[in-house]
Design a protein around this motif. Structure first.
Motif, PDB file in Angstrom:
ATOM      1  N   GLU A  16      11.236 -44.799 -24.403  1.00 14.56           N
ATOM      2  CA  GLU A  16      10.135 -44.099 -25.068  1.00 14.56           C
ATOM      3  C   GLU A  16      10.605 -42.760 -25.622  1.00 14.56           C
ATOM      4  OE1 GLU A  16       6.166 -45.558 -22.646  1.00 14.56           O
ATOM      5  OE2 GLU A  16       7.457 -44.056 -21.753  1.00 14.56           O
TER       6      GLU A  16
ATOM      7  N   HIS B 119      10.271 -41.919 -29.481  1.00 11.60           N
ATOM      8  CA  HIS B 119       9.289 -40.929 -29.918  1.00 11.60           C
ATOM      9  C   HIS B 119       9.883 -39.550 -30.176  1.00 11.60           C
ATOM     10  CE1 HIS B 119       6.055 -43.705 -29.299  1.00 11.60           C
ATOM     11  NE2 HIS B 119       6.386 -43.897 -28.042  1.00 11.60           N
TER      12      HIS B 119
ATOM     13  N   VAL C 165       8.265 -33.866 -19.036  1.00 12.43           N
ATOM     14  CA  VAL C 165       6.984 -33.521 -18.410  1.00 12.43           C
ATOM     15  C   VAL C 165       6.017 -34.696 -18.476  1.00 12.43           C
ATOM     16  CG1 VAL C 165       4.930 -32.093 -18.669  1.00 12.43           C
ATOM     17  CG2 VAL C 165       7.179 -31.046 -18.780  1.00 12.43           C
ATOM     18  N   LEU C 166       6.029 -35.394 -19.605  1.00 15.20           N
ATOM     19  CA  LEU C 166       5.114 -36.526 -19.781  1.00 15.20           C
ATOM     20  C   LEU C 166       5.650 -37.789 -19.116  1.00 15.20           C
ATOM     21  CD1 LEU C 166       3.957 -36.066 -23.488  1.00 15.20           C
ATOM     22  CD2 LEU C 166       2.857 -35.280 -21.403  1.00 15.20           C
TER      23      LEU C 166
ATOM     24  N   LEU D 270      10.993 -30.110 -27.032  1.00 11.28           N
ATOM     25  CA  LEU D 270      10.386 -31.440 -27.132  1.00 11.28           C
ATOM     26  C   LEU D 270      11.011 -32.390 -26.119  1.00 11.28           C
ATOM     27  CD1 LEU D 270       9.881 -31.910 -30.975  1.00 11.28           C
ATOM     28  CD2 LEU D 270       8.286 -31.081 -29.246  1.00 11.28           C
TER      29      LEU D 270
ATOM     30  N   ARG E 177      -4.111 -37.327 -18.951  1.00  5.77           N
ATOM     31  CA  ARG E 177      -3.335 -37.870 -17.830  1.00  5.77           C
ATOM     32  C   ARG E 177      -4.031 -37.683 -16.491  1.00  5.77           C
ATOM     33  NH1 ARG E 177       1.178 -38.675 -21.104  1.00  5.77           N
ATOM     34  NH2 ARG E 177       0.072 -37.880 -22.900  1.00  5.77           N
TER      35      ARG E 177
ATOM     36  N   VAL F 101       9.215 -31.761 -23.078  1.00 10.52           N
ATOM     37  CA  VAL F 101       7.905 -32.414 -23.119  1.00 10.52           C
ATOM     38  C   VAL F 101       8.038 -33.881 -22.702  1.00 10.52           C
ATOM     39  CG1 VAL F 101       6.129 -33.292 -24.684  1.00 10.52           C
ATOM     40  CG2 VAL F 101       6.792 -30.894 -24.786  1.00 10.52           C
TER      41      VAL F 101
ATOM     42  N   ARG G 208      -3.665 -33.612 -24.491  1.00  7.26           N
ATOM     43  CA  ARG G 208      -2.530 -34.401 -24.033  1.00  7.26           C
ATOM     44  C   ARG G 208      -2.317 -34.221 -22.534  1.00  7.26           C
ATOM     45  NH1 ARG G 208       3.078 -32.849 -26.692  1.00  7.26           N
ATOM     46  NH2 ARG G 208       2.789 -31.043 -25.351  1.00  7.26           N
TER      47      ARG G 208
ATOM     48  N   ARG H 231       3.957 -27.575 -28.737  1.00  6.78           N
ATOM     49  CA  ARG H 231       5.024 -28.575 -28.546  1.00  6.78           C
ATOM     50  C   ARG H 231       4.538 -29.989 -28.836  1.00  6.78           C
ATOM     51  NH1 ARG H 231       8.781 -26.856 -23.427  1.00  6.78           N
ATOM     52  NH2 ARG H 231       8.765 -24.613 -23.778  1.00  6.78           N
ATOM     53  N   LEU H 232       3.846 -30.170 -29.943  1.00  8.56           N
ATOM     54  CA  LEU H 232       3.470 -31.518 -30.358  1.00  8.56           C
ATOM     55  C   LEU H 232       4.638 -32.137 -31.101  1.00  8.56           C
ATOM     56  CD1 LEU H 232      -0.098 -30.725 -31.718  1.00  8.56           C
ATOM     57  CD2 LEU H 232       0.568 -31.388 -29.411  1.00  8.56           C
TER      58      LEU H 232
ATOM     59  N   LEU I   2       0.775 -40.209 -25.946  1.00 12.36           N
ATOM     60  CA  LEU I   2       2.216 -40.368 -25.731  1.00 12.36           C
ATOM     61  C   LEU I   2       2.550 -40.720 -24.279  1.00 12.36           C
ATOM     62  CD1 LEU I   2       4.737 -40.002 -27.480  1.00 12.36           C
ATOM     63  CD2 LEU I   2       4.923 -37.699 -26.570  1.00 12.36           C
ATOM     64  N   GLY I   3       3.163 -41.892 -24.097  1.00 12.70           N
ATOM     65  CA  GLY I   3       3.617 -42.273 -22.767  1.00 12.70           C
ATOM     66  C   GLY I   3       2.508 -42.770 -21.844  1.00 12.70           C
TER      67      GLY I   3
ATOM     68  N   VAL J 253       1.477 -30.028 -18.069  1.00 14.13           N
ATOM     69  CA  VAL J 253       1.787 -28.674 -18.489  1.00 14.13           C
ATOM     70  C   VAL J 253       1.274 -28.419 -19.903  1.00 14.13           C
ATOM     71  CG1 VAL J 253       3.613 -26.935 -18.637  1.00 14.13           C
ATOM     72  CG2 VAL J 253       3.955 -28.966 -17.222  1.00 14.13           C
TER      73      VAL J 253
ATOM     74  N   LEU K 105       8.128 -39.749 -19.856  1.00 18.83           N
ATOM     75  CA  LEU K 105       8.443 -40.863 -20.758  1.00 18.83           C
ATOM     76  C   LEU K 105       9.644 -41.618 -20.212  1.00 18.83           C
ATOM     77  CD1 LEU K 105       8.104 -39.448 -24.384  1.00 18.83           C
ATOM     78  CD2 LEU K 105       6.369 -40.344 -22.860  1.00 18.83           C
TER      79      LEU K 105
END
Lengths: 251, 239
Positions: A159, A163, A152-153, A146, B142, A149, B138, B82-83, B95-96, B76, A155
């Motif tokens: 954040e 989160h 990757v996102l 996580l 983006r 993640v 997700r 992977r939530l 998210l984000g 990815v 954040l």
């Protein structure tokens, strides 16, 4: 049915206790009757003595808890997130953990006198250890997948904390919180027994000198009630924060 | 659709890439370019270095030597969804994301992956296939120029896998990102992708367009020939 039984057994014990007192089997100087306890509690409340004592004790517990929680969260975050922090701080915290808490009472009296400080610091010390240990374990257990993640996102740091890290450590922290609160009350009771000029411990100690078992028991019940209240607050927090685990509620 | 148009911009590229973990060299002298709208698969035996290559191209592995350029907006999808279990489905997708329309866009993409109406569900209330679709949403919300799929279907049951594969192909056709997918499944790769890259022992052993027209059928003779050839290269006899 089962719910009724759960209430019935404590009520039966109280009824038997009252019966034993009324029949003179139970001497009031050993243990006052439930009816006498209710009267005493009412009188102490009306005179303002009991509310004042509860307020003084609750304030000590709150201040000690706040201080201990602040130290535990600061140290736990550094140790849980940084290897250097772990190497520097963790040995100190482990030493703190090994100290016999109540063995410190004489030293605390010498250092801080017999006013509020030694009691607050003792409570703080009791709170630090369980909260720290649980926070560090929870931070180390945060799912690396996580965290990836979050990267990757893309954040932001705040954040990711909000989160990913905070919700991930919350179950562990809440366990630590419950342990810490339990210990905080026990520690406060011991500290107030040793010496106090006000508060629930003072009330109980004074009553002992006059064999007033009713006042002693009322004092104890107040400690228990305060403990129940703080435990209830944590349980409410748990329920609110860990709703996602039950998954009972559908969209 | 097939046949790489050399005027299409290159989204991600790796040149002369080498990656070692201690003394163990996983990739050595690897070159790879992916263009916009291209669906490329990385095939290889386990331990061949294909997942490492995916991570390098996606910018997730900073330890590689060589020249690497990842997408400006890579996304990815991993093998497991992977939530965040403590965030509702919509919040996981959003998210984000920045901007006032983040939630509206997330709702739209959830609709696209067939999960309209499940915005307020917790991840654990969904099936494995649904969760993977949330992960896909997700990534897509983006608007990635590079979409990385790391064995995205391998944790799904056989039936769910087929519908998930069709969904991914359809979404890729609509959104046109460059896609790099790692898989063990030769047939899955041949049904979905434009180009096959076979990684063997840290090197690229094959890099070719799959010139079979769509929609593809498993029993298409060209596809069967491809399959036999790839399985041969992977050292497996085709039954």
């Amino acid at each position: 049915m089962l719910r009724a039984l759960r209430v019935a057994s404590p009520l039966a014990v109280v009824a038997l206790w009252q019966l034993a007192s009324s029949l003179g089997v139970l001497d009031p100087s050993t243990l006052a009757s439930p009816a006498q306890l209710a009267r005493t509690a009412w009188e102490l409340t009306r005179s303002g003595e009991l509310p004042h004592a509860v307020a003084v004790s609750a304030r000590r517990a709150a201040l000690g808890f706040a201080l201990g929680a602040a130290v535990a969260i600061a140290a736990g975050t550094v140790v849980g997130l940084s290897r250097v922090g772990d190497a520097v701080l963790d040995p100190l915290m482990q030493m703190l953990r090994m100290l016999p808490l109540f063995g410190l009472v004489p030293l605390f009296i010498i250092w801080f006198g017999i006013q509020e400080e030694p009691k607050i610091y003792l409570v703080a010390l009791a709170v630090v250890v369980p909260l720290y240990l649980n926070l560090v374990a929870a931070l180390r257990g945060v799912d690396r997948d996580l965290v990836e993640v979050a990267r990757v996102l893309r954040l932001r740091r705040a954040e990711a904390v909000r989160h990913v890290y905070l919700p991930a450590v919350l179950p562990g922290v809440l366990v630590g919180l419950r342990q810490a609160l339990g210990l905080a009350w026990i520690t406060l009771i011991v500290a107030e027994q040793v010496n106090a000029g006000a508060g629930l411990g003072f009330l109980v100690n004074n009553a002992r000198d006059f064999l007033l078992t009713d006042v002693i028991v009322v004092g104890l019940l107040c400690y228990a009630a305060l403990g129940l209240v703080t435990d209830g607050v944590v349980r409410a927090l748990e329920w609110r924060a860990l709703r996602w685990r039950d998954g009972g509620e559908t969209a | 659709m097939t046949g790489t148009d050399l005027t299409t911009p290159v989204v991600a590229a790796a040149h002369g890439v080498r990656r070692a973990f201690g003394d163990h060299v996983v990739l050595d002298g690897v070159d790879l370019e992916i263009r916009r709208g291209e669906f490329v698969t990385l095939l290889g035996r386990s331990g061949s270095g294909k997942s490492t290559l995916l991570r390098i191209v996606g910018g997730l592995d900073q330890g590689a030597e060589g020249d690497v350029r990842t997408g400006t907006a890579p996304a990815v999808v991993f093998q497991d969804p992977r939530l965040l279990p403590w965030r509702r489905v919509l919040d996981n997708v959003a998210l984000g994301l920045r901007g006032p329309d983040a939630r509206a866009r997330s709702t739209e993409v959830l609709d696209e992956v067939g999960l309209a109406g499940r915005e307020r569900a917790w991840p654990r209330q969904l099936s494995g296939g649904q969760r993977q679709r949330v992960a896909l949403a997700r990534a897509l919300v983006r608007e990635p120029d590079l979409l990385l799929l790391d064995e995205p279907f391998s944790a799904l049951d056989a039936l769910t896998r087929i519908s998930a594969q069709q969904l991914v192909r359809r979404l890729v056709d609509v959104h046109r990102p460059a896609v790099l997918m790692v898989t063990h499944d030769v047939e899955e790769a041949l049904l979905l992708v434009d180009r096959v890259v076979l990684v063997d022992d840290g090197r690229i052993a094959l890099d070719e367009e799959v010139g079979v027209r769509r929609p593809r059928r498993r029993d298409d003779p060209d596809l069967v020939r491809w399959r036999t050839r790839l399985l041969g290269l992977l050292g497996v006899a085709d039954a």
